[in-house]
Design an enzyme around this catalytic site. Sequence first.
Site, PDB file in Angstrom:
ATOM      1  CD  GLU A  17     -29.800   7.675  52.540  1.00  0.00           C
ATOM      2  OE1 GLU A  17     -29.661   7.337  53.727  1.00  0.00           O
ATOM      3  OE2 GLU A  17     -30.908   7.749  51.978  1.00  0.00           O
ATOM      4  N   GLY A 109     -34.646  -3.725  56.992  1.00  0.00           N
ATOM      5  CA  GLY A 109     -35.457  -3.450  55.804  1.00  0.00           C
ATOM      6  C   GLY A 109     -36.928  -3.563  56.143  1.00  0.00           C
ATOM      7  CG  HIS A 148     -39.171   1.017  63.363  1.00  0.00           C
ATOM      8  ND1 HIS A 148     -40.050  -0.038  63.238  1.00  0.00           N
ATOM      9  CD2 HIS A 148     -38.577   1.160  62.153  1.00  0.00           C
ATOM     10  CE1 HIS A 148     -39.963  -0.519  61.994  1.00  0.00           C
ATOM     11  NE2 HIS A 148     -39.078   0.196  61.330  1.00  0.00           N
ATOM     12  CE  LYS A 164     -30.796  -0.996  65.331  1.00  0.00           C
ATOM     13  NZ  LYS A 164     -31.594  -0.571  64.156  1.00  0.00           N
TER      14      LYS A 164
HETATM   15  P1  FAD Z   1     -34.555  -3.228  63.336  1.00  0.00           P
HETATM   16  O1  FAD Z   1     -33.456  -2.591  64.088  1.00  0.00           O
HETATM   17  O2  FAD Z   1     -34.573  -4.715  63.239  1.00  0.00           O
HETATM   18  O3  FAD Z   1     -35.927  -2.705  63.981  1.00  0.00           O
HETATM   19  C1  FAD Z   1     -37.173  -2.924  63.332  1.00  0.00           C
HETATM   20  C2  FAD Z   1     -38.283  -2.983  64.381  1.00  0.00           C
HETATM   21  O4  FAD Z   1     -38.132  -4.179  65.157  1.00  0.00           O
HETATM   22  C3  FAD Z   1     -38.250  -1.836  65.383  1.00  0.00           C
HETATM   23  O5  FAD Z   1     -39.574  -1.505  65.715  1.00  0.00           O
HETATM   24  C4  FAD Z   1     -37.522  -2.431  66.581  1.00  0.00           C
HETATM   25  O6  FAD Z   1     -37.876  -1.786  67.815  1.00  0.00           O
HETATM   26  C5  FAD Z   1     -38.010  -3.868  66.541  1.00  0.00           C
HETATM   27  N1  FAD Z   1     -37.074  -4.842  67.106  1.00  0.00           N
HETATM   28  C6  FAD Z   1     -35.732  -4.880  66.959  1.00  0.00           C
HETATM   29  N2  FAD Z   1     -35.215  -5.934  67.611  1.00  0.00           N
HETATM   30  C7  FAD Z   1     -36.259  -6.599  68.169  1.00  0.00           C
HETATM   31  C8  FAD Z   1     -36.371  -7.789  68.959  1.00  0.00           C
HETATM   32  N3  FAD Z   1     -35.308  -8.482  69.329  1.00  0.00           N
HETATM   33  N4  FAD Z   1     -37.627  -8.176  69.347  1.00  0.00           N
HETATM   34  C9  FAD Z   1     -38.723  -7.468  68.988  1.00  0.00           C
HETATM   35  N5  FAD Z   1     -38.667  -6.335  68.238  1.00  0.00           N
HETATM   36  C10 FAD Z   1     -37.449  -5.913  67.839  1.00  0.00           C
HETATM   37  N6  FAD Z   1     -34.530   0.583  53.991  1.00  0.00           N
HETATM   38  C11 FAD Z   1     -34.136  -0.004  52.833  1.00  0.00           C
HETATM   39  O7  FAD Z   1     -34.862  -0.865  52.304  1.00  0.00           O
HETATM   40  N7  FAD Z   1     -32.966   0.332  52.201  1.00  0.00           N
HETATM   41  C12 FAD Z   1     -32.128   1.261  52.743  1.00  0.00           C
HETATM   42  O8  FAD Z   1     -31.072   1.545  52.180  1.00  0.00           O
HETATM   43  C13 FAD Z   1     -32.503   1.896  53.974  1.00  0.00           C
HETATM   44  N8  FAD Z   1     -31.696   2.818  54.548  1.00  0.00           N
HETATM   45  C14 FAD Z   1     -32.048   3.382  55.761  1.00  0.00           C
HETATM   46  C15 FAD Z   1     -31.180   4.305  56.363  1.00  0.00           C
HETATM   47  C16 FAD Z   1     -31.519   4.897  57.570  1.00  0.00           C
HETATM   48  C17 FAD Z   1     -30.562   5.877  58.215  1.00  0.00           C
HETATM   49  C18 FAD Z   1     -32.753   4.576  58.208  1.00  0.00           C
HETATM   50  C19 FAD Z   1     -33.132   5.236  59.509  1.00  0.00           C
HETATM   51  C20 FAD Z   1     -33.624   3.670  57.619  1.00  0.00           C
HETATM   52  C21 FAD Z   1     -33.280   3.050  56.389  1.00  0.00           C
HETATM   53  N9  FAD Z   1     -34.118   2.107  55.766  1.00  0.00           N
HETATM   54  C22 FAD Z   1     -33.735   1.533  54.581  1.00  0.00           C
HETATM   55  C23 FAD Z   1     -35.419   1.782  56.357  1.00  0.00           C
HETATM   56  C24 FAD Z   1     -35.360   0.544  57.292  1.00  0.00           C
HETATM   57  O9  FAD Z   1     -35.035  -0.588  56.534  1.00  0.00           O
HETATM   58  C25 FAD Z   1     -36.738   0.402  57.946  1.00  0.00           C
HETATM   59  O10 FAD Z   1     -36.981   1.443  58.835  1.00  0.00           O
HETATM   60  C26 FAD Z   1     -37.014  -0.956  58.605  1.00  0.00           C
HETATM   61  O11 FAD Z   1     -38.416  -1.042  58.864  1.00  0.00           O
HETATM   62  C27 FAD Z   1     -36.307  -1.187  59.938  1.00  0.00           C
HETATM   63  O12 FAD Z   1     -34.973  -1.431  59.757  1.00  0.00           O
HETATM   64  P2  FAD Z   1     -33.993  -1.472  61.053  1.00  0.00           P
HETATM   65  O13 FAD Z   1     -32.674  -1.847  60.551  1.00  0.00           O
HETATM   66  O14 FAD Z   1     -34.118  -0.231  61.836  1.00  0.00           O
HETATM   67  O15 FAD Z   1     -34.679  -2.698  61.844  1.00  0.00           O
END
Ligand code: FAD
Length: 288
Positions: A17, A109, A148, A164
């Site tokens: 990355e 995000g 998370h 997801k």
């Molecule tokens: P989600 O999958 O939407 O999850 C977020 C939270 O919501 C979790 O607690 C989950 O359990 C909960 N949730 C999901 N679906 C539901 C639902 N239907 N109802 C209730 N709760 C729910 N951030 C950046 O800004 N830029 C980047 O480039 C970036 N790259 C990353 C790369 C990796 C490999 C990782 C692990 C993280 C990265 N992040 C990045 C950080 C990420 O954006 C944050 O961790 C963010 O808070 C969660 O994103 P997510 O896509 O996991 O969210």
Amino acid sequence: MKLAQLFGQGKTVFSCEVFPPKRDMPIDSIYTTLDGLKDIHPDFISVTYGAGGSKVNQTTREIASIIENKYHIPAMAHLTCVGADKNDVDQLLADLKADGVENILALRGDVNPDVPPKTDFAHASDLVTYIRSHSDFGVSAACYPEGHLESPDMVSDIRHLKEKVDAGAQHLVSQLFFDNEDFFRFLERCRIAGINVPIEAGIMPVLSQASIQRMVSMCGASMPSKLTRILARYGDHPDALREAGIAYAIDQISDLIAGGVDGIHLYTMNNPAVAQQIAGSISSIRRV
Ligand code: FAD
């Protein structure tokens, strides 16, 4: 090439990355990083997506395009949806497609308490669904071996992770962690929950006290006593900490590969020398 094709070929996938250069740096400075990374033959390179508006996000696209077209390495562009609506996503997908980038890491995000989120996509699963139904991109998503930070417990986190994957995520990349037992336990829970896509382990070498404290406070990774001892002993000796941190990452990786992990995703912090040192120490291990 869609990243899902890399898995199940009999060897551990190894990916890196990078992040876009800071705003005051020219985009060309990424070439130094990429020149160093190409020599370690990563299976793909991912590019992070900033929370800082369209200029930053154009940079993600430009770098993904450079990786794909100048280095001929598959690129994965990160894309967060917390500040995006469907029009923004459509535009970025069209731009990436025009550049020949075929893979996206679909993320929610982090929510900025000072900026109200846009409402088209509440969770990453909504973005995954949207991209899968409006394009033919390969779609990956993030996962969290220790849960998370916003999740009340692992059960609900894994339930949402399954959503997801059911929405169409074809591959998962994990948050950094320092205790392999956390990852192996997580992997087992995922498989029991019916999450059967490849899951890459995210590894970040510990190179300085300050950076590791920042990362741990941001993502909540726990620190095993082995790593706490390293920081206590070498924390004020940058060269010694760097050596110990690289050795720790190599130890983590060789144990993960021995345990049959699908892939290793190295958070390079745009430091190709460290990535080369790590890759050089696991070159035979990678081929087993
Ligand atoms: P989600 O999958 O939407 O999850 C977020 C939270 O919501 C979790 O607690 C989950 O359990 C909960 N949730 C999901 N679906 C539901 C639902 N239907 N109802 C209730 N709760 C729910 N951030 C950046 O800004 N830029 C980047 O480039 C970036 N790259 C990353 C790369 C990796 C490999 C990782 C692990 C993280 C990265 N992040 C990045 C950080 C990420 O954006 C944050 O961790 C963010 O808070 C969660 O994103 P997510 O896509 O996991 O969210």
